[in-house]
Design a protein around this motif. Structure first.
Motif, PDB file in Angstrom:
ATOM      1  N   HIS A  13     -12.672 -18.269  -6.454  1.00 42.38           N
ATOM      2  CA  HIS A  13     -13.301 -18.390  -5.138  1.00 42.38           C
ATOM      3  C   HIS A  13     -12.800 -19.602  -4.345  1.00 42.38           C
ATOM      4  O   HIS A  13     -13.290 -19.874  -3.254  1.00 42.38           O
ATOM      5  N   ASP A  15     -10.145 -21.677  -2.135  1.00 39.59           N
ATOM      6  CA  ASP A  15      -9.073 -21.353  -1.184  1.00 39.59           C
ATOM      7  C   ASP A  15      -7.936 -22.369  -1.262  1.00 39.59           C
ATOM      8  O   ASP A  15      -7.943 -23.265  -2.113  1.00 39.59           O
ATOM      9  N   ASP A  21     -14.170 -20.808  -0.638  1.00 36.74           N
ATOM     10  CA  ASP A  21     -14.081 -20.034   0.593  1.00 36.74           C
ATOM     11  C   ASP A  21     -15.496 -19.715   1.085  1.00 36.74           C
ATOM     12  O   ASP A  21     -16.368 -19.347   0.294  1.00 36.74           O
ATOM     13  N   LEU A  23     -16.784 -17.298   2.438  1.00 38.38           N
ATOM     14  CA  LEU A  23     -17.228 -15.937   2.155  1.00 38.38           C
ATOM     15  C   LEU A  23     -18.105 -15.860   0.913  1.00 38.38           C
ATOM     16  O   LEU A  23     -18.997 -15.016   0.832  1.00 38.38           O
ATOM     17  N   TYR A  24     -17.899 -16.758  -0.041  1.00 36.99           N
ATOM     18  CA  TYR A  24     -18.584 -16.647  -1.325  1.00 36.99           C
ATOM     19  C   TYR A  24     -19.973 -17.281  -1.372  1.00 36.99           C
ATOM     20  O   TYR A  24     -20.773 -16.925  -2.231  1.00 36.99           O
ATOM     21  N   TYR A  25     -20.282 -18.178  -0.474  1.00 41.11           N
ATOM     22  CA  TYR A  25     -21.614 -18.797  -0.478  1.00 41.11           C
ATOM     23  C   TYR A  25     -22.721 -17.736  -0.369  1.00 41.11           C
ATOM     24  O   TYR A  25     -23.663 -17.744  -1.158  1.00 41.11           O
ATOM     25  N   PHE A  27     -22.564 -14.696  -1.267  1.00 40.78           N
ATOM     26  CA  PHE A  27     -22.553 -13.870  -2.479  1.00 40.78           C
ATOM     27  C   PHE A  27     -23.355 -14.515  -3.606  1.00 40.78           C
ATOM     28  O   PHE A  27     -24.090 -13.824  -4.313  1.00 40.78           O
ATOM     29  N   TYR A  64     -23.356 -24.210   6.812  1.00 38.82           N
ATOM     30  CA  TYR A  64     -22.504 -24.837   5.803  1.00 38.82           C
ATOM     31  C   TYR A  64     -22.523 -26.339   6.060  1.00 38.82           C
ATOM     32  O   TYR A  64     -22.092 -26.796   7.111  1.00 38.82           O
TER      33      TYR A  64
END
Length: 138
Positions: A13, A15, A21, A23-25, A27, A64
């Protein structure tokens, strides 16, 4: 009631900047939220889907604040909130926390819909859990 799970950043995960990345938070938050829904609310998403009840997200907001890096150990929490207007919605406030600092903060809003289509609703078992839940103040 706060529900908490421990995780470690998956190296896949990370980058090119050496941070996780963005995108994964959500998830990791989803994994925690699904465990909360099953373990605390007693609503098994897969079982209910087979019965024709889909629990779906209608929106979320995320902030974030700090980045996670490879192999960071962190916690994700989940707290259930009732809808201020009494609408058939569930609100889940979640944070990703590492070393006592909030890394990411989000609010996820969801509801249930019949698999065959129709209006959003909350099953009675879920509604009864919202009686003692705090109300989400926007």
């Amino acid at each position: 009631m706060e529900f908490v799970k421990q995780y470690t950043v998956n190296p896949a995960h990370i980058d090119v900047q050496g941070i996780m990345d963005g995108l994964y938070y959500p998830f990791y938050m989803e994994t925690c939220r699904h465990d909360f829904i099953r373990e605390v609310l007693g609503f098994d998403l897969e079982e209910q889907a087979h019965k024709g009840v889909f629990m779906v997200l209608s929106q979320y907001t995320i902030k974030y604040l700090r980045s996670l890096k490879k192999d960071d150990a962190f916690t994700v929490n989940c707290v259930l909130y009732a809808d201020k207007a009494g609408a058939p919605r569930l609100h889940f406030k979640q944070d990703i926390i590492m070393n006592g600092k909030i890394m990411t903060s989000a609010t996820f809003t969801g509801t249930c819909v019949p698999a065959t289509g129709g209006r959003p609703y909350l099953p009675e078992a879920i509604k009864s859990l919202l009686v003692d839940a705090p109300v989400l103040e926007v």
